[in-house]
Design a protein around this motif. Structure first.
Motif, mmCIF file in Angstrom:
data_model
loop_
_atom_site.group_PDB
_atom_site.id
_atom_site.type_symbol
_atom_site.label_atom_id
_atom_site.label_comp_id
_atom_site.label_asym_id
_atom_site.label_seq_id
_atom_site.Cartn_x
_atom_site.Cartn_y
_atom_site.Cartn_z
ATOM 1 N N ARG A 121 46.111 35.713 26.601
ATOM 2 C CA ARG A 121 45.497 34.649 27.398
ATOM 3 C C ARG A 121 45.445 35.032 28.875
ATOM 4 N NH1 ARG A 121 47.655 28.724 29.044
ATOM 5 N NH2 ARG A 121 45.665 27.884 29.732
ATOM 6 N N PHE A 122 46.545 35.562 29.402
ATOM 7 C CA PHE A 122 46.535 35.895 30.817
ATOM 8 C C PHE A 122 45.664 37.119 31.094
ATOM 9 C CE2 PHE A 122 48.195 37.268 34.953
ATOM 10 C CZ PHE A 122 48.038 36.071 35.636
ATOM 11 N N THR A 123 45.581 38.035 30.139
ATOM 12 C CA THR A 123 44.642 39.148 30.277
ATOM 13 C C THR A 123 43.231 38.619 30.495
ATOM 14 O OG1 THR A 123 45.952 40.670 28.924
ATOM 15 C CG2 THR A 123 43.589 41.105 29.071
ATOM 16 N N ASN A 124 42.861 37.600 29.732
ATOM 17 C CA ASN A 124 41.519 37.035 29.863
ATOM 18 C C ASN A 124 41.342 36.268 31.168
ATOM 19 O OD1 ASN A 124 40.585 38.071 27.436
ATOM 20 N ND2 ASN A 124 41.351 36.326 26.255
ATOM 21 N N ILE A 125 42.403 35.646 31.664
ATOM 22 C CA ILE A 125 42.329 34.991 32.974
ATOM 23 C C ILE A 125 42.014 36.030 34.046
ATOM 24 C CG2 ILE A 125 43.709 33.844 34.754
ATOM 25 C CD1 ILE A 125 42.836 31.929 32.599
ATOM 26 N N VAL A 126 42.692 37.166 33.976
ATOM 27 C CA VAL A 126 42.436 38.245 34.939
ATOM 28 C C VAL A 126 41.010 38.760 34.788
ATOM 29 C CG1 VAL A 126 43.088 40.597 35.600
ATOM 30 C CG2 VAL A 126 44.860 38.911 35.102
ATOM 31 N N ARG A 127 40.568 38.927 33.560
ATOM 32 C CA ARG A 127 39.194 39.391 33.336
ATOM 33 C C ARG A 127 38.188 38.405 33.914
ATOM 34 N NH1 ARG A 127 38.068 43.605 30.382
ATOM 35 N NH2 ARG A 127 39.625 44.593 29.053
ATOM 36 N N ARG A 128 38.440 37.127 33.770
ATOM 37 C CA ARG A 128 37.534 36.125 34.323
ATOM 38 C C ARG A 128 37.444 36.276 35.841
ATOM 39 N NH1 ARG A 128 36.446 31.105 31.523
ATOM 40 N NH2 ARG A 128 36.629 31.483 29.295
ATOM 41 N N TRP A 129 38.591 36.418 36.481
ATOM 42 C CA TRP A 129 38.561 36.551 37.936
ATOM 43 C C TRP A 129 37.827 37.822 38.354
ATOM 44 C CZ3 TRP A 129 39.426 33.319 41.799
ATOM 45 C CH2 TRP A 129 39.414 33.856 43.097
ATOM 46 N N GLU A 130 38.125 38.923 37.685
ATOM 47 C CA GLU A 130 37.529 40.196 38.066
ATOM 48 C C GLU A 130 36.033 40.251 37.762
ATOM 49 O OE1 GLU A 130 38.835 42.700 39.765
ATOM 50 O OE2 GLU A 130 40.718 41.621 39.990
ATOM 51 N N THR A 131 35.588 39.491 36.769
ATOM 52 C CA THR A 131 34.150 39.412 36.506
ATOM 53 C C THR A 131 33.436 38.749 37.672
ATOM 54 O OG1 THR A 131 34.577 39.266 34.123
ATOM 55 C CG2 THR A 131 32.399 38.590 34.891
ATOM 56 N N GLY A 132 34.016 37.666 38.187
ATOM 57 C CA GLY A 132 33.446 37.035 39.374
ATOM 58 C C GLY A 132 33.471 37.961 40.570
#
Length: 437
Positions: A380-391
């Motif tokens: 879950r936190f991996t995906n949170i980081v991915r979301r931020w880095e995508t932006g």
């Protein structure tokens, strides 16, 4: 290591980003950085107003200038400039904050909501009104924005309108087209290096349209006399009325464009041992590749290359729901592309169990080893980081394109004498002019 998307997708290799443990960046540091950013935006808006470049700026507010800067000035700035986001990103101090990496963001516990500055949130919301300027996952939908671009919280709504859904949270918003295009661009870049088994990434239309494109391109290659096997990696939503993202691997022999040589359907959910979209994909496959009467349908040869990663939503609070199929399927797509480069024979003829095992071994963000998923909290936190880095990648794209455009505008057209080419009579007898080609 958490591998996130690089901000420069033409870089020779993806950026390795260090793991960001939850709460590694304190709330105090984030608050201090946010306050400094808000003050920098106020100064920026003051300067914009003082320059008087917009005729009606002086009449855009009544009374106190400070109140206008704090409230409506940013919206006016976006109203008067089509390139408002670009102008903000060209300001180094503002850009540093907007482009900060995930390890400089405080994510609140439980929902993992990023702590944003007041003007920062307004910038994301106001930019979302412009086509191709959406910052993935960081903006609220227009009907959840206030007069100045603030996000409207559930507590700000009348009880009958305070309806919680996935669009309310950073960690549960769906991937928009900007995010999907960034993911596809990275996959395409990696696929360029598949030499033994040429590999193509498709993300146009929905799954059925992408399959039709596979057939069309294969028919074109047949007409051109191509005999080489080609691999297609499709990363698309299933249909206009189905927001789930799926992945498919299709191997095509140009001499047989009517029948795929191998088709693998990859999904992120297998609640009963089979993906819920399995039969839907079978129908798509048979509609695009109908077989002659008496021949088995193309779907009879369909193989299941899915993995169990995405969490089911039954009984799960909305803020904890798993809406990250875009990242899961992109990770599977990267694994398929890597196999096309490193083990093409496995992709062409290998048993599906071994192929899936090799895929998961390469999906290190989500698997500890072959077929061994990481703990759900880690995922879950991996995906949170991915979301931020995508932006962050989307913002960096906007900034780099704008700075490039500005430098081209600022550079006057080169005059012939500015090229410093030697006059013909000053060249040697056998001049090398290949550099001028």
């Amino acid at each position: 290591m958490i591998q996130v998307m690089p901000t420069d997708f033409d870089a020779p290799k993806p950026v390795d980003y260090p793991s960001v443990p939850p709460q590694s960046y304190t709330q105090e540091k984030a608050t201090e950085a946010n306050q400094a950013f808000d003050q920098a935006v106020r100064q920026f808006l003051h300067q914009w107003i003082e320059q008087g470049t917009v005729p009606d700026t002086d009449h855009a507010y009544e009374g106190n200038l400070q109140d206008f800067v704090q409230q409506g000035a940013l919206r006016s700035f976006f109203k008067h400039h089509d390139d408002a986001l670009e102008r903000l990103l060209s300001h180094d101090t503002l850009a540093r904050h907007l482009l900060r990496p995930a390890n400089e963001v405080y994510f609140e516990p439980d929902a993992y909501e990023p702590l944003l500055a007041t003007f920062e949130r307004r910038i994301y919301n106001l930019a979302a009104h412009r086509e191709h300027r959406e910052v993935p996952f960081r903006y609220s939908s227009p009907n959840r924005q206030g007069a100045y671009g603030d996000s409207i919280g559930l507590g700000d709504l009348p009880p009958e309108q305070a309806r919680e859904d996935i669009g309310y949270y950073f960690g549960t918003r769906r991937s928009d087209n900007t995010a999907l295009n960034l993911l596809a661009r990275q996959l395409r870049f990696e696929a360029r290096f598949a030499m033994v088994l040429p590999t193509h990434v498709l993300n146009e239309g929905y799954m059925a349209e992408s399959l039709r494109m596979v057939r069309h391109q294969t028919e074109q290659r047949q007409a051109e006399g191509d005999t080489e096997l080609h691999c297609y990696v499709i990363h698309r939503r299933h249909a206009i009325d189905d927001r789930h993202l799926g992945l498919a691997t299709v191997l095509m022999n140009p001499q047989q464009p009517h029948r795929p040589q191998r088709v693998i359907f990859h999904d992120t959910l297998r609640p009963n041992g089979r993906a819920p979209w399995w039969n839907t994909f079978r129908r798509c496959l048979d509609s695009v590749f109908p077989q002659p009467e008496g021949e088995p349908p193309a779907s009879d040869f369909l193989e299941d290359g899915g993995v169990n990663l995405q969490r089911l939503h039954d009984g799960v609070p909305i803020r904890h729901q798993d809406i990250d199929c875009a990242f899961y399927t992109a990770a599977m797509g990267r694994a398929v592309v890597q196999l096309a480069k490193q083990s093409p024979e496995l992709l062409v003829n290998g048993p599906i169990e071994e192929l899936v095992s090799q895929m998961t071994e390469r999906m290190t963000d989500y698997f500890e080893g072959p077929n061994q998923p990481q703990h759900p909290d880690t995922i879950r936190f991996t995906n949170i980081v991915r979301r931020w880095e995508t932006g962050r990648a989307a913002l960096d794209d906007v900034r780099q394109q704008y700075l490039l455009t500005q430098s081209e505008v600022a550079q006057p057209p080169a005059q012939p004498e500015a090229l410093n080419w030697a006059a013909p009579d000053s060249l040697g007898q056998n001049p090398d002019v290949s550099v001028a080609a």
